[in-house]
Write a protein that holds these residues in place. Structure first.
Motif, PDB file in Angstrom:
ATOM      1  N   LEU A   7      18.719  43.104  26.726  1.00 21.74           N
ATOM      2  CA  LEU A   7      17.963  42.778  25.519  1.00 21.74           C
ATOM      3  C   LEU A   7      16.969  41.645  25.726  1.00 21.74           C
ATOM      4  N   SER A   8      17.141  40.858  26.780  1.00 20.21           N
ATOM      5  CA  SER A   8      16.233  39.728  27.053  1.00 20.21           C
ATOM      6  C   SER A   8      15.832  39.728  28.522  1.00 20.21           C
ATOM      7  N   PRO A   9      15.116  40.752  28.988  1.00 17.01           N
ATOM      8  CA  PRO A   9      14.803  40.853  30.422  1.00 17.01           C
ATOM      9  C   PRO A   9      13.939  39.708  30.940  1.00 17.01           C
ATOM     10  N   GLU A  10      13.219  39.058  30.035  1.00  8.43           N
ATOM     11  CA  GLU A  10      12.340  37.964  30.447  1.00  8.43           C
ATOM     12  C   GLU A  10      13.077  36.635  30.596  1.00  8.43           C
ATOM     13  N   LYS A  11      14.336  36.585  30.157  1.00  9.95           N
ATOM     14  CA  LYS A  11      15.107  35.347  30.203  1.00  9.95           C
ATOM     15  C   LYS A  11      16.051  35.337  31.407  1.00  9.95           C
ATOM     16  N   THR A  12      16.432  34.140  31.807  1.00  7.21           N
ATOM     17  CA  THR A  12      17.453  33.989  32.846  1.00  7.21           C
ATOM     18  C   THR A  12      18.822  34.095  32.195  1.00  7.21           C
ATOM     19  N   VAL A  13      19.678  34.954  32.756  1.00  9.11           N
ATOM     20  CA  VAL A  13      21.036  35.112  32.233  1.00  9.11           C
ATOM     21  C   VAL A  13      22.020  34.737  33.336  1.00  9.11           C
ATOM     22  N   LEU A  14      22.899  33.785  33.032  1.00 10.45           N
ATOM     23  CA  LEU A  14      23.876  33.296  33.999  1.00 10.45           C
ATOM     24  C   LEU A  14      25.288  33.611  33.533  1.00 10.45           C
ATOM     25  N   MET A  15      26.119  34.084  34.456  1.00 13.09           N
ATOM     26  CA  MET A  15      27.546  34.227  34.217  1.00 13.09           C
ATOM     27  C   MET A  15      28.257  32.963  34.697  1.00 13.09           C
ATOM     28  N   LEU A  16      29.455  32.735  34.205  1.00 10.07           N
ATOM     29  CA  LEU A  16      30.235  31.598  34.685  1.00 10.07           C
ATOM     30  C   LEU A  16      30.928  31.924  35.999  1.00 10.07           C
ATOM     31  N   ASP A  17      31.330  33.183  36.159  1.00  6.11           N
ATOM     32  CA  ASP A  17      31.979  33.625  37.390  1.00  6.11           C
ATOM     33  C   ASP A  17      31.514  35.046  37.682  1.00  6.11           C
ATOM     34  N   GLU A  18      30.900  35.257  38.846  1.00  2.00           N
ATOM     35  CA  GLU A  18      30.345  36.564  39.169  1.00  2.00           C
ATOM     36  C   GLU A  18      31.421  37.634  39.362  1.00  2.00           C
ATOM     37  N   ASN A  19      32.667  37.221  39.538  1.00  2.00           N
ATOM     38  CA  ASN A  19      33.757  38.175  39.744  1.00  2.00           C
ATOM     39  C   ASN A  19      34.460  38.580  38.446  1.00  2.00           C
ATOM     40  N   ALA A  20      34.068  37.993  37.332  1.00  2.00           N
ATOM     41  CA  ALA A  20      34.674  38.333  36.053  1.00  2.00           C
ATOM     42  C   ALA A  20      34.123  39.673  35.578  1.00  2.00           C
TER      43      ALA A  20
END
Length: 316
Positions: free
Chosen positions: A73-86
């Motif tokens: 929904l927000s391809p222009e924004k940076t999206v960060l996860m807290l843990d890539e394995n979750a």
């Protein structure tokens, strides 16, 4: 904890970032999200909040498909996860290669997938739905004479099929948390608490759903605790939801639905191991390093967004 919380607040401001958290993560992360102008909600509302806010970066306290939905929904924004394995068992149970072949074998069916799926699966679908919207969307498609291919959750699919009478071909995935609830032990617990209201998420087995007073999404269950007259509730969903339930109804009693019973591993272990990977420490780490960023191929992103947008237009 106070020290790391203050560091996260500073990092959120410095990065023009917003923290969005799911109901199933820790109470500390839920509180922090709300204190810093973010949101605690279900996966689609988390993504919509990120889309509509002014932040350049969305930090997602949840699991991978939630981060992907935010990025879609927000391809222009940076999206960060807290843990890539979750991640999520429903996502893992529905790999795109196998699912795409399944869809190709049934070209006459409208493909409807639950939000708990990868970006690639969403891109392959005609519609994306949530547990709160699935009944209405499927009923709408049924009225149009559509036959449905449903994925990935078999329990939610069976519930929707039973409630709507739609012609549905159902993928056989399941949630590792909701799959554990046991109807035999729940029936015994109900006898011990005859005045309690039983709340069940529809990802649970049908035998558990059959014992419910209220069946619905995370938001529906929270609202039931807030609005219903009963003072005691037996809750069959991830126990992370208890934090928000206690906020909206601090005077009411909450009891975890049992996972004990035939084939059980513990008395009540209804908490997602992947949700538990979200911590204050890795929240600060992601903000400081930019690690665990969600990246999606633009063509996949666009197709997935079209499938989600159908739902957003329909529910609007």
């Amino acid at each position: 904890m106070q020290s790391i919380t203050e560091q996260i607040k500073i990092a959120l401001t410095a990065n023009n970032a917003v923290l969005v958290a799911h109901y199933y993560v820790s109470a500390e992360l839920q509180t922090l999200a709300e204190e810093t102008g973010g949101i605690v909600s279900d996966s689609l509302e988390m993504a919509r909040f990120g889309q509509n806010c002014d932040a350049d970066t969305i930090v997602v306290a949840g699991v991978k498909f939630m981060g992907e939905t935010a990025k879609i929904l927000s391809p222009e924004k940076t999206v960060l996860m807290l843990d890539e394995n979750a991640t999520c068992s429903l996502d893992l149970d529905c790999p795109i290669e196998e699912f795409s072949k399944f869809c190709d074998q049934h070209p006459d069916r409208t493909v409807v997938v639950y939000a708990n799926t990868s970006a690639e699966v969403k891109a392959r679908a005609d519609w994306v739905v949530t547990s709160g919207s699935a009944l209405k969307v499927v009923e709408h498609l049924k009225e149009q004479g559509k036959k449905i291919l449903w994925a990935p959750d078999k329990h939610l699919g069976n519930y929707v099929q039973q409630e709507t009478g739609a012609d549905m071909l159902i993928w056989q995935g399941s949630c590792v948390v909701h799959e554990r609830f046991k109807a035999d032990a729940l029936a015994i617990l109900k006898k011990h608490h005859p005045q309690a209201c039983v709340l069940v998420h529809p990802e649970s087995p049908q035998s558990v759903v059959d014992l419910a007073d209220v069946v619905g999404s995370t938001t529906t269950l929270i609202n039931a605790v807030r609005d219903r007259d009963e003072q005691t509730f037996i809750v069959a969903t991830d126990n992370g939801i208890f934090h928000k339930m206690r906020e909206v109804a601090p005077h009411k009693s909450l009891i975890e639905a049992p996972t004990a019973g035939q084939g059980a591993h513990c008395e009540s272990c209804a908490h997602c191991e992947w949700m538990a990977m979200n911590t204050l420490d890795n929240c600060l780490s992601s903000l400081n390093t930019g690690n665990n960023e969600i990246l999606i191929d633009p063509s996949v992103n666009q197709k997935a967004k079209e499938s989600i947008q159908k739902l957003l237009n329909f529910t609007a």
